[in-house]
Design an enzyme around this catalytic site. Structure first.
Site, PDB file in Angstrom:
ATOM      1  N   THR A 228      -7.376  22.175 -28.005  1.00 21.21           N
ATOM      2  CA  THR A 228      -6.429  23.079 -27.365  1.00 21.21           C
ATOM      3  C   THR A 228      -7.136  24.367 -26.957  1.00 21.21           C
ATOM      4  O   THR A 228      -7.910  24.925 -27.735  1.00 21.21           O
ATOM      5  CB  THR A 228      -5.253  23.420 -28.309  1.00 21.21           C
ATOM      6  OG1 THR A 228      -4.578  22.217 -28.666  1.00 21.21           O
ATOM      7  CG2 THR A 228      -4.261  24.356 -27.627  1.00 21.21           C
ATOM      8  N   PHE A 230      -6.879  28.259 -26.005  1.00 30.43           N
ATOM      9  CA  PHE A 230      -6.045  29.438 -26.200  1.00 30.43           C
ATOM     10  C   PHE A 230      -6.586  30.583 -25.343  1.00 30.43           C
ATOM     11  O   PHE A 230      -7.805  30.705 -25.171  1.00 30.43           O
ATOM     12  CB  PHE A 230      -6.049  29.867 -27.671  1.00 30.43           C
ATOM     13  CG  PHE A 230      -5.400  28.877 -28.599  1.00 30.43           C
ATOM     14  CD1 PHE A 230      -4.078  29.035 -28.992  1.00 30.43           C
ATOM     15  CD2 PHE A 230      -6.102  27.788 -29.076  1.00 30.43           C
ATOM     16  CE1 PHE A 230      -3.468  28.121 -29.842  1.00 30.43           C
ATOM     17  CE2 PHE A 230      -5.507  26.858 -29.928  1.00 30.43           C
ATOM     18  CZ  PHE A 230      -4.182  27.039 -30.309  1.00 30.43           C
TER      19      PHE A 230
END
Length: 323
Positions: A228, A230
């Site tokens: 992921t 960010f």
């Protein structure tokens, strides 16, 4: 009727003239950028700096203790950073706006499930600026209370993205009821508080340790390289002089070839576009806003040239950050 070779020759000559004009504009733009830097003036309302000073910075993340956002925060800012958490991504952006926090950490894209669309929309709504990014490998675990086993589980809780990223594992246990939560760590907290053998959460291994829960299955994500991305946002429009990536967004008129003409400014200035996304515009049916990432720095003449061209072609051009 003219020969095809003559027509091609004339087209090539016009192409050369266009390129000559672009090169001349680029040289003039580079001189203008250099002048602005020497004069200490802003570039597209952004101010270049050598480096960010995160000393005494206050950082906000969404979720409970142990959330992946917190892990990204610790990786980017360090373990000694003063941090606090909020319930929603909008709350994190509000904390920046009201100066309760200096920086916020928000998930923007997952390698398996795609973009976090709400945060793209929040970048448009708020006047906050991206100053960095952090990629976290997301290894999901199924966790439950200490005396639970896989055969006891009937209900699974997690964030919708995590449920999506573990869809194959969940399909193999088709009888389980899936429940969406605001975040993965919050789902672990719920399982701990409910203390029921039939309830489990999809969250990180660290979260299991924090809430003293048992790991029932590990590495349950569809993609073993699941990660992921960010973004780090702040309320100040700053960028490092050595930053190499620019995020922008814009809208386009409903005219034939408008996207092609807009992107041609990147081509003529030899800029590499490494991402393009579209999001529907609120309140305007079937109209879209485009989000683009390009390589470069706001002090580069080619970037200045391209952005000025984009500004002429597009509607509502917004630079989201240079990082």
């Amino acid at each position: 009727m003219r020969e095809l070779q003559e027509i091609r020759k004339d087209v090539s000559a016009i192409d050369r003239q266009i390129m000559d004009l672009y090169e001349k504009r680029m040289r003039l733009t580079e001189e203008l950028v250099e002048y602005r830097l020497l004069a200490g003036r802003k570039i597209f309302d952004f101010t270049p700096i050598e480096a960010f000073d995160f000393t005494n910075a206050k950082v906000v993340f969404q979720g409970e203790e142990g959330a992946y956002s917190q892990q990204a925060l610790l990786e980017f800012f360090g373990a000694k950073t003063e941090a606090f958490h909020v319930d929603a991504w909008r709350d994190a952006m509000e904390a920046i706006r009201t100066q309760q926090a200096d920086y916020a950490v928000l998930p923007i894209e997952n390698s398996s499930a795609g973009i976090v669309s709400e945060n793209f929309d929040l970048l448009v709504e708020y006047d906050n600026c991206i100053i960095g990014e952090q990629i976290i490998k997301t290894n999901h675990c199924l966790i439950g209370v200490k005396d639970a086993g896989l055969s006891d589980i009937t209900d699974v809780y997690s964030h919708p993205q995590a449920l999506m990223q573990c869809s194959r594992f969940l399909e193999d246990h088709g009888g389980w009821e899936k429940h969406s939560m605001k975040n993965t760590a919050g789902s672990a907290k719920k399982v701990k508080e409910d203390a029921r053998k039939n309830k489990a959460a999809i969250a990180s291994k660290i979260t299991a340790d924090i809430y003293d829960l048992k790991i029932l299955a590990e590495g349950i994500e569809n993609n073993t390289s699941n990660s992921t991305k960010f973004i780090i946002v702040t309320g100040q429009k700053l960028f490092r002089k050595k930053a190499g990536k620019i995020s922008i967004c814009f809208e386009l008129p409903h005219k034939s070839g408008s996207l092609y003409r807009t992107l041609s400014h990147l081509i003529y200035n030899n800029l590499n576009m490494n991402k393009i996304e579209s999001r529907p515009i609120q309140g305007r049916t079937w109209e879209y806003r485009f989000f683009i990432d390009i390589e470069g720095n706001l002090t580069d003449g080619s970037v200045q040239n391209a952005l000025n061209g984009l500004k002429d072609e597009a509607e509502g051009l917004k630079i989201l950050g240079n990082y």
